[in-house]
Design a protein around this motif. Structure first.
Motif, mmCIF file in Angstrom:
data_model
loop_
_atom_site.group_PDB
_atom_site.id
_atom_site.type_symbol
_atom_site.label_atom_id
_atom_site.label_comp_id
_atom_site.label_asym_id
_atom_site.label_seq_id
_atom_site.Cartn_x
_atom_site.Cartn_y
_atom_site.Cartn_z
ATOM 1 N N PHE A 66 0.810 -1.209 0.000
ATOM 2 C CA PHE A 66 0.000 0.000 0.000
ATOM 3 C C PHE A 66 0.849 1.267 0.000
ATOM 4 N N ASP A 67 2.184 1.125 0.083
ATOM 5 C CA ASP A 67 3.116 2.201 -0.247
ATOM 6 C C ASP A 67 4.452 1.541 -0.566
ATOM 7 N N PRO A 68 5.487 2.282 -0.994
ATOM 8 C CA PRO A 68 6.734 1.632 -1.396
ATOM 9 C C PRO A 68 7.418 0.833 -0.291
ATOM 10 N N SER A 69 7.101 1.097 0.971
ATOM 11 C CA SER A 69 7.792 0.430 2.069
ATOM 12 C C SER A 69 6.980 -0.684 2.724
ATOM 13 N N TRP A 70 5.678 -0.512 2.869
ATOM 14 C CA TRP A 70 4.860 -1.420 3.655
ATOM 15 C C TRP A 70 3.921 -2.250 2.783
ATOM 16 N N ALA A 71 3.768 -3.521 3.178
ATOM 17 C CA ALA A 71 2.858 -4.422 2.480
ATOM 18 C C ALA A 71 2.101 -5.270 3.488
ATOM 19 N N PHE A 72 0.862 -5.587 3.165
ATOM 20 C CA PHE A 72 0.075 -6.593 3.883
ATOM 21 C C PHE A 72 0.363 -7.934 3.213
ATOM 22 N N GLU A 73 0.578 -8.995 4.000
ATOM 23 C CA GLU A 73 1.032 -10.253 3.423
ATOM 24 C C GLU A 73 0.373 -11.438 4.117
ATOM 25 N N VAL A 74 0.025 -12.454 3.328
ATOM 26 C CA VAL A 74 -0.431 -13.736 3.865
ATOM 27 C C VAL A 74 0.541 -14.808 3.388
ATOM 28 N N VAL A 99 -0.590 -14.239 8.777
ATOM 29 C CA VAL A 99 -1.068 -12.939 8.330
ATOM 30 C C VAL A 99 -0.201 -11.889 9.008
ATOM 31 N N GLY A 100 0.352 -10.981 8.213
ATOM 32 C CA GLY A 100 1.227 -9.992 8.824
ATOM 33 C C GLY A 100 1.601 -8.873 7.878
ATOM 34 N N ALA A 101 2.698 -8.217 8.211
ATOM 35 C CA ALA A 101 3.185 -7.071 7.448
ATOM 36 C C ALA A 101 4.611 -7.338 6.989
ATOM 37 N N ALA A 102 4.973 -6.714 5.878
ATOM 38 C CA ALA A 102 6.337 -6.789 5.359
ATOM 39 C C ALA A 102 6.830 -5.368 5.106
ATOM 40 N N TYR A 103 7.999 -5.060 5.638
ATOM 41 C CA TYR A 103 8.599 -3.744 5.448
ATOM 42 C C TYR A 103 9.824 -3.887 4.555
ATOM 43 N N THR A 104 9.884 -3.136 3.467
ATOM 44 C CA THR A 104 10.989 -3.205 2.515
ATOM 45 C C THR A 104 11.874 -1.969 2.656
ATOM 46 N N LEU A 105 13.152 -2.219 2.868
ATOM 47 C CA LEU A 105 14.149 -1.156 2.906
ATOM 48 C C LEU A 105 14.907 -1.190 1.584
ATOM 49 N N PRO A 106 14.706 -0.211 0.699
ATOM 50 C CA PRO A 106 15.384 -0.244 -0.609
ATOM 51 C C PRO A 106 16.900 -0.103 -0.461
ATOM 52 N N LEU A 107 17.619 -0.993 -1.122
ATOM 53 C CA LEU A 107 19.077 -0.899 -1.188
ATOM 54 C C LEU A 107 19.525 -0.323 -2.521
ATOM 55 N N SER A 108 18.645 -0.421 -3.519
ATOM 56 C CA SER A 108 18.846 0.195 -4.836
ATOM 57 C C SER A 108 17.459 0.287 -5.468
ATOM 58 N N VAL A 114 13.951 -7.103 3.276
ATOM 59 C CA VAL A 114 12.560 -7.225 3.704
ATOM 60 C C VAL A 114 12.515 -7.772 5.131
ATOM 61 N N LEU A 115 11.770 -7.081 5.988
ATOM 62 C CA LEU A 115 11.530 -7.525 7.352
ATOM 63 C C LEU A 115 10.056 -7.889 7.477
ATOM 64 N N ARG A 116 9.775 -9.098 7.986
ATOM 65 C CA ARG A 116 8.402 -9.577 8.099
ATOM 66 C C ARG A 116 8.062 -9.867 9.561
ATOM 67 N N PHE A 117 6.801 -9.644 9.935
ATOM 68 C CA PHE A 117 6.326 -10.017 11.262
ATOM 69 C C PHE A 117 4.810 -10.139 11.219
ATOM 70 N N GLN A 146 0.753 -18.469 16.982
ATOM 71 C CA GLN A 146 2.073 -18.022 17.416
ATOM 72 C C GLN A 146 2.522 -16.810 16.592
ATOM 73 N N PRO A 147 3.386 -15.974 17.151
ATOM 74 C CA PRO A 147 3.983 -14.904 16.340
ATOM 75 C C PRO A 147 5.033 -15.472 15.391
ATOM 76 N N TYR A 148 5.318 -14.740 14.334
ATOM 77 C CA TYR A 148 6.407 -15.129 13.440
ATOM 78 C C TYR A 148 7.192 -13.883 13.036
ATOM 79 N N ALA A 149 8.423 -14.109 12.621
ATOM 80 C CA ALA A 149 9.282 -13.030 12.138
ATOM 81 C C ALA A 149 10.127 -13.576 10.996
ATOM 82 N N GLY A 150 10.516 -12.715 10.086
ATOM 83 C CA GLY A 150 11.311 -13.152 8.953
ATOM 84 C C GLY A 150 12.182 -12.051 8.411
ATOM 85 N N LEU A 151 13.177 -12.477 7.645
ATOM 86 C CA LEU A 151 14.111 -11.546 7.008
ATOM 87 C C LEU A 151 14.379 -12.049 5.600
#
Length: 198
Positions: A66-74, A99-108, A114-117, A146-151
C-alpha cells in the motif's frame, strides 16, 4: 479543439508515468510468490534427547503493497520431516498460515531488504514410531497461534518478476500423546523463491 488539447495534455502527462512503470521498481502493488528450501522443526528425539529434524519446505506468499515500504502479506508454509531411530520410523508435519506485514528497505532501485512479522495459525502433527509390541500410537495433531518473524533479500530483475532469499522463524505447540501437556518447539524455514508482481 479544446477537447483535443485536453486529450493531448493528458497523454503527455501520462507518458513519464508509463515509462517509469516499465522499469523494475520495488513499488509494484500486488505480488504472489513461491519458495522452496529447507525447514527445521526442533523436536525431542527418542530417549528425550534434543535434536532438530530438517527436511524440505514449501512457502507461498501473497501480498499487497500500500506504499513503497509497507505491504500486507499472507503466507502458507509446509514442512515434512521423516527420520528413523534403531529401525523405527518417525514423522512430523508442520503447516502454518500467517497474516502480517512486510517492510521493505530499498538498497537500490531493484534490490531491497525485507523484514516480516505477524501471527500464524500453526499445526504440528507427530507420528511416533510403532512400539516393539506392534501397537501404533497414532498421529497426534496440535494447533496453536504463534507470532512469526522473517528476514529476506529481494531482487526485482524485471517489471513483473522478482527473486528472493528468505528465512522465517515461528513456534509450534506439540503433544507427545493426546493426554500429555503441550511443549513448544521452534520452526525455521530457509528458502529461495520467485514472485510475480502485478
Amino acid at each position: 479543439m479544446k477537447y483535443i488539447r485536453l486529450l493531448l495534455a493528458g497523454l503527455a502527462a501520462g507518458l513519464p508515468a508509463a515509462g517509469f512503470a516499465q522499469s523494475p521498481n520495488l513499488a509494484a502493488s500486488t505480488y504472489i510468490g513461491v519458495e522452496f528450501g529447507t525447514g527445521k522443526v526442533s523436536l525431542n528425539c527418542p530417549a528425550n534427547t534434543a535434536c532438530s529434524r530438517v527436511d524440505s519446505n514449501l512457502t507461498v506468499r501473497a501480498g499487497h503493497r500500500f506504499d513503497p515500504s509497507w505491504a500486507f502479506e499472507v503466507t502458507y508454509a509446509h514442512i515434512d520431516a521423516d527420520w528413523g531411530f534403531l529401525g523405527r520410523n518417525y514423522s512430523a508435519e508442520y503447516t502454518g498460515f500467517g497474516v502480517g506485514a512486510a517492510y521493505t528497505l530499498p538498497l537500490s532501485t531493484s534490490v531491497g531488504a525485507v523484514l516480516r512479522f505477524g501471527g500464524a495459525s500453526n499445526e504440528l502433527k507427530l507420528q511416533p514410531a510403532v512400539g516393539l509390541s506392534g501397537n501404533n500410537p497414532g498421529t497426534t495433531s496440535t494447533r496453536s497461534v504463534q507470532p512469526y518473524a522473517g528476514l529476506g533479500l529481494s531482487w526485482q530483475f524485471a517489471r513483473h518478476w522478482s527473486t528472493s532469499l528468505n528465512v522465517d522463524l515461528t513456534r509450534a505447540a506439540l503433544r507427545d500423546s493426546p493426554t500429555s501437556p503441550k511443549q513448544t518447539v521452534t520452526v525455521r524455514t530457509l528458502g529461495a523463491g520467485i514472485a510475480f508482481n502485478f
